[in-house]
Design an enzyme around this catalytic site. Structure first.
Site, mmCIF file in Angstrom:
data_model
loop_
_atom_site.group_PDB
_atom_site.id
_atom_site.type_symbol
_atom_site.label_atom_id
_atom_site.label_comp_id
_atom_site.label_asym_id
_atom_site.label_seq_id
_atom_site.Cartn_x
_atom_site.Cartn_y
_atom_site.Cartn_z
ATOM 1 C CG HIS A 1 71.339 8.601 21.194
ATOM 2 N ND1 HIS A 1 72.654 8.236 20.936
ATOM 3 C CD2 HIS A 1 71.399 9.416 22.299
ATOM 4 C CE1 HIS A 1 73.459 8.796 21.816
ATOM 5 N NE2 HIS A 1 72.718 9.511 22.670
ATOM 6 C CB CYS B 1 71.522 9.579 25.783
ATOM 7 S SG CYS B 1 70.644 11.146 25.646
#
Length: 209
Positions: A166, A185
């Site tokens: 992301h 992430c």
């Protein structure tokens, strides 16, 4: 090329059959095999000459996009989990899972600008969790039962979930450039995630090593 779900599930869903052997290894106090590390040894090899795939390198803090063996995009520094990257991750430990994954969802309304979800935990992570006692036999079988029903791994087991690539949203670009700050992430800049989202699709292979 999109992941052939039927082929994948045919392989993945056969794994519970070997669960008893895995449990026996634990009871004999033998060292469990790091299955993810074994798979990673060949993950850098393109599946076919024109395959578009992503390589996230923990040691270099970079994300590279390849077409076959040809590098077409390269970003760094990127940010990973604030507790590092490991082959075995558990819920809440802020570790980025190492392994070979597939992009399985896009979220263009994410607080992180754009979120590209990956299919963590994979069957390899589930197998390792069983061998290490993180999953019980029931947990292991429930994992595959969920996969059969929904076509993607459960996100609320002891291994955690909601892992993806992301942007940084409204976060501080200076912090992003200097520290690993995510909960597991892979984070790139907003401009970079826009470019990644243009190139990839559901089924694109992602190697995190």
């Amino acid at each position: 090329m999109p992941l052939n779900r039927r082929r994948f599930l045919a392989l993945a869903l056969s794994w519970p059959a070997v669960a008893s052997a895995a449990a026996s290894n634990v009871s004999l106090n033998t060292e469990p095999t790091d299955l993810v590390e074994t798979l990673l040894s060949r993950a850098h090899i393109p599946r076919y000459s024109s395959e578009l795939w992503l390589m996230v390198d923990d040691s270099q803090s970079t994300l590279s996009i390849y077409r076959g063996d040809t590098l077409i995009e390269h970003y760094g520094p990127i940010s990973l989990g604030r507790s590092g990257a490991k082959t075995q991750r558990v819920r809440g430990d802020n570790v980025t899972p190492l392994g070979e994954f597939r992009i399985n969802r896009f979220n263009y309304e994410s607080r992180w600008h754009i979120f590209l979800g990956i299919d963590y935990p994979t069957p390899a992570h589930a197998r390792m969790a069983l061998e290490k006692g993180i999953y019980s036999q029931g947990d292991y079988e429930a994992y595959f039962d969920y996969y059969r029903r929904y076509g993607h791994p459960p996100q609320d087991t002891a291994l955690g979930g909601a892992i993806g690539i992301h942007g940084i949203g409204s976060a501080d670009p200076d912090i992003h450039g200097r520290y690993h700050w995510t909960q597991g992430c892979v984070a790139v800049t907003n401009e970079q995630i826009e470019r990644v989202a243009e190139l990839v699709d559901v089924g694109t292979r992602v190697v995190i090593r």
